[in-house]
Design a protein around this motif. Structure first.
Motif, mmCIF file in Angstrom:
data_model
loop_
_atom_site.group_PDB
_atom_site.id
_atom_site.type_symbol
_atom_site.label_atom_id
_atom_site.label_comp_id
_atom_site.label_asym_id
_atom_site.label_seq_id
_atom_site.Cartn_x
_atom_site.Cartn_y
_atom_site.Cartn_z
ATOM 1 N N GLY A 53 0.791 -1.216 0.000
ATOM 2 C CA GLY A 53 0.000 0.000 0.000
ATOM 3 C C GLY A 53 0.826 1.270 0.000
ATOM 4 N N MET A 54 0.135 2.385 0.165
ATOM 5 C CA MET A 54 0.773 3.693 0.050
ATOM 6 C C MET A 54 1.721 4.015 1.202
ATOM 7 S SD MET A 54 -1.969 6.295 -1.433
ATOM 8 C CE MET A 54 -3.154 5.786 -2.634
ATOM 9 N N ALA A 55 1.558 3.380 2.345
ATOM 10 C CA ALA A 55 2.435 3.655 3.480
ATOM 11 C C ALA A 55 3.890 3.343 3.135
ATOM 12 C CB ALA A 55 2.000 2.857 4.698
ATOM 13 N N SER A 56 4.118 2.278 2.401
ATOM 14 C CA SER A 56 5.487 1.948 2.024
ATOM 15 C C SER A 56 6.033 2.953 1.013
ATOM 16 C CB SER A 56 5.565 0.522 1.472
ATOM 17 O OG SER A 56 4.802 0.427 0.294
ATOM 18 N N GLY A 57 5.168 3.567 0.217
ATOM 19 C CA GLY A 57 5.610 4.617 -0.697
ATOM 20 C C GLY A 57 6.141 5.812 0.065
ATOM 21 N N PHE A 58 5.484 6.174 1.167
ATOM 22 C CA PHE A 58 5.961 7.274 1.993
ATOM 23 C C PHE A 58 7.276 6.906 2.669
ATOM 24 C CE2 PHE A 58 6.094 9.676 5.993
ATOM 25 C CZ PHE A 58 6.148 10.958 5.460
ATOM 26 N N VAL A 59 7.381 5.674 3.154
ATOM 27 C CA VAL A 59 8.631 5.218 3.764
ATOM 28 C C VAL A 59 9.750 5.255 2.734
ATOM 29 C CG1 VAL A 59 9.804 3.232 4.799
ATOM 30 C CG2 VAL A 59 7.491 3.833 5.526
ATOM 31 N N GLY A 60 9.461 4.812 1.528
ATOM 32 C CA GLY A 60 10.463 4.860 0.459
ATOM 33 C C GLY A 60 10.860 6.285 0.126
ATOM 34 N N ALA A 61 9.891 7.198 0.143
ATOM 35 C CA ALA A 61 10.190 8.599 -0.126
ATOM 36 C C ALA A 61 11.095 9.188 0.949
ATOM 37 C CB ALA A 61 8.891 9.402 -0.219
ATOM 38 N N VAL A 62 10.824 8.872 2.204
ATOM 39 C CA VAL A 62 11.666 9.373 3.297
ATOM 40 C C VAL A 62 13.063 8.767 3.212
ATOM 41 C CG1 VAL A 62 11.974 9.412 5.806
ATOM 42 C CG2 VAL A 62 9.736 9.886 4.825
ATOM 43 N N LEU A 63 13.149 7.476 2.937
ATOM 44 C CA LEU A 63 14.462 6.840 2.804
ATOM 45 C C LEU A 63 15.246 7.414 1.628
ATOM 46 C CD1 LEU A 63 13.596 3.108 3.571
ATOM 47 C CD2 LEU A 63 14.773 4.738 5.057
ATOM 48 N N GLY A 64 14.563 7.635 0.520
ATOM 49 C CA GLY A 64 15.218 8.244 -0.631
ATOM 50 C C GLY A 64 15.687 9.655 -0.328
ATOM 51 N N ALA A 65 14.858 10.427 0.371
ATOM 52 C CA ALA A 65 15.239 11.794 0.744
ATOM 53 C C ALA A 65 16.418 11.782 1.713
ATOM 54 C CB ALA A 65 14.055 12.530 1.358
ATOM 55 N N LEU A 66 16.440 10.823 2.633
ATOM 56 C CA LEU A 66 17.574 10.701 3.547
ATOM 57 C C LEU A 66 18.860 10.382 2.783
ATOM 58 C CD1 LEU A 66 15.949 8.764 6.514
ATOM 59 C CD2 LEU A 66 16.796 11.110 6.556
ATOM 60 N N ALA A 67 18.766 9.525 1.790
ATOM 61 C CA ALA A 67 19.943 9.186 0.987
ATOM 62 C C ALA A 67 20.444 10.396 0.204
ATOM 63 C CB ALA A 67 19.618 8.031 0.032
ATOM 64 N N VAL A 68 19.516 11.134 -0.392
ATOM 65 C CA VAL A 68 19.893 12.335 -1.142
ATOM 66 C C VAL A 68 20.490 13.372 -0.205
ATOM 67 C CG1 VAL A 68 18.990 14.263 -2.487
ATOM 68 C CG2 VAL A 68 18.280 11.942 -3.017
ATOM 69 N N LEU A 69 19.916 13.525 0.989
ATOM 70 C CA LEU A 69 20.457 14.472 1.964
ATOM 71 C C LEU A 69 21.856 14.076 2.410
ATOM 72 C CD1 LEU A 69 17.622 15.563 4.357
ATOM 73 C CD2 LEU A 69 19.218 17.006 3.142
ATOM 74 N N TRP A 70 22.075 12.789 2.594
ATOM 75 C CA TRP A 70 23.406 12.338 2.985
ATOM 76 C C TRP A 70 24.425 12.692 1.903
ATOM 77 C CZ3 TRP A 70 26.721 8.704 0.826
ATOM 78 C CH2 TRP A 70 27.859 8.417 1.580
#
Length: 78
Positions: A53-70
């Motif tokens: 579902g969509m909850a994992s999409g949000f988790v993926g978005a946060v993880l992706g943003a964390l990677a880009v921020l790093w």
């Protein structure tokens, strides 16, 4: 998951990721990092999002943003 949805989620994910990583960035940078992270994370976790579902999409978005921020914090911001 549509690109527009990833952009909207990316704005929230960028805000959350900058706070989690302790990065003081201006609003356009925060939005850009979040949107880029959402696109990266959202596209990588597309299959998982279909299963859970969509909850994992949000988790993926946060993880992706964390990677880009790093990457931004490590290599681009001096």
């Amino acid at each position: 998951m549509s690109i527009l949805f990833l952009v909207i989620i990316g704005i929230a994910a960028g805000f959350l990721a900058t706070r989690l990583m302790g990065v003081e960035a201006d609003l356009p940078t925060t939005i850009a990092i979040g949107v880029l992270g959402a696109l990266v994370g959202g596209l990588l976790l597309r299959g998982v999002a279909a299963l859970f579902g969509m909850a994992s999409g949000f988790v993926g978005a946060v993880l992706g943003a964390l990677a880009v921020l790093w990457i931004y914090k490590t290599y681009l911001k001096k």
